[in-house]
Design an enzyme around this catalytic site. Structure first.
Site: not given
Length: 394
Positions: A297, A339
């Site tokens: 990320h 996620d």
């Protein structure tokens, strides 16, 4: 006295990611000074400002626009969520620490700047009369496909309603909307109980599992100006209803580069489950140039704090997942994102397929509403200009 910037402040000023900032240091473009904490560097403000000025000179307007909108400089003022030095804060409160004990309703009240009782009273949400029939027909559908149309149907004629109500009524309507969305996700009639317990009841979970769901919802509540939050804010800036803002957020979340990443993670874990050696399978995927959704990320180069909080109680029961995570980290340097963690939680609790996206959406609805409220109070239409790259008029 010299002024220093943190890594996050320097990256923001330059309009780059933290990884690129570290690359600048390795290339000698910036000098990193030791910070007050381990693994924390500081950067002389004058050096960063000089580099930012050099980068800006000669850049075409479309390059500046792209750098701003793609993990770049902030484009709106907001008092809701801060992502800094690898941590996530809701109105200055550490979200990971908050998730240890706070209820979803308490976090909603924090983001909406109100008392829990103002937003979540004993009022039962109303829904369109046809909702129950459609819920039964779509009971086997995945939340990625069903949640948006079900919520739109549940809202009925309320979608076009104006939401600029007196503050107490406005806040009460916010709580009703979240409860309405929960009913659409769970396939139940609207209820007034705590949201994580509504989920536990619908999915047959015990108290420990209910607490994991609560933590997931809290950690998903907001994430600054991500695609769905920005979309909800843009919708609200037109004067559209809160329902419309949530629908806009749901639409953006469904994309495979946002909340729809959970479906891609499910496919990855399905493929790895069929392999005798998941680590070797990861190596082969990377050798073929295939992606590994659910890892890395831009805003958390050292690891997504939301994923760490969600995965901590799970991984000891799932050594294969642990092996995959370590292999990906070793081969790519990328730790798991939220996620991956949501999919891992979904599988650990044996929730219905698509529930990872559903938890993401239900939790994030708090943030969509918060952005809509904040935009409504600040006023003004969000209307950026385009950097035109087409054929010039003759």
């Amino acid at each position: 006295m010299s002024r220093y910037l943190t890594s996050a402040e320097a990256a923001t000023l330059l309009g780059i990611s933290r990884q690129t900032l570290y690359a600048y240091v390795s290339r000698g473009l910036l000098h990193a000074h030791p910070g007050g904490q381990a693994r924390d560097s500081r950067y002389l403000a004058t050096d960063v400002e000089r580099l930012a000025a050099n980068r800006s000179r000669g850049r075409k307007p479309r390059e500046v626009a792209r750098a701003t909108l793609d993990w770049g400089l902030p484009v709106l003022e907001s008092a809701l969520t801060l992502i800094e030095d690898g941590r996530l804060y809701y109105r200055g409160v550490d979200a990971a620490q908050l998730s240890a004990t706070a209820t979803v309703e308490e976090v909603a009240a924090l983001l909406w700047d109100c008392n829990v009782e103002d937003a979540f009273d004993g009022t039962l949400p109303t829904v369109c009369a046809r909702l129950a029939t459609v819920q039964a027909d779509w009971a086997r559908g995945r939340a990625e496909q069903t949640l948006l149309p079900l919520f739109a149907l549940a809202c009925g004629e309320d979608i076009g309603a104006q939401w600029h109500l007196p503050r107490p009524r406005q806040l009460a309507s916010c709580g009703l909307l979240v409860r309405r969305l929960a009913a659409c996700l769970l396939g139940t009639a609207p209820a007034t109980g705590p949201l994580h317990l509504q989920c536990a009841s619908a999915w047959g979970l015990d108290e420990a599992a209910a607490q994991l769901v609560r933590r997931a919802l809290v950690l998903c509540a907001d994430h600054e100006l991500n695609a769905s939050g920005f979309t909800a804010r843009c919708v609200a800036s037109t004067g559209a209803s809160l329902q419309a803002a949530i629908i806009g957020g749901l639409a953006a979340l469904s994309g495979p580069l946002h909340g729809g990443t959970t479906a891609r993670v499910e496919a990855l874990l399905d493929a790895l489950d069929n392999q005798a050696d998941p680590v070797a399978a990861v190596q082969e995927r990377l050798a073929r140039g295939e992606e590994l959704p659910g890892f890395g990320h831009h805003l958390y180069p050292q690891g997504d704090v939301r994923a760490s909080a969600l995965l901590a109680p799970l991984l000891s029961s799932h050594p294969r997942w642990q092996a995959v995570i370590e292999a990906v980290r070793t081969l790519t340097g990328h730790p798991p994102s939220v996620d991956f963690a949501l999919v891992a939680l979904r599988r650990h609790l044996q929730l219905p397929p698509g529930s990872a996206f559903g938890l993401f959406a239900l939790g994030r609805s708090l943030g969509w509403i918060a952005h809509a409220l904040e935009q409504g109070r600040s006023g003004g239409l969000i209307r950026p200009r385009a950097a035109y790259t087409g054929v010039r008029p003759g």
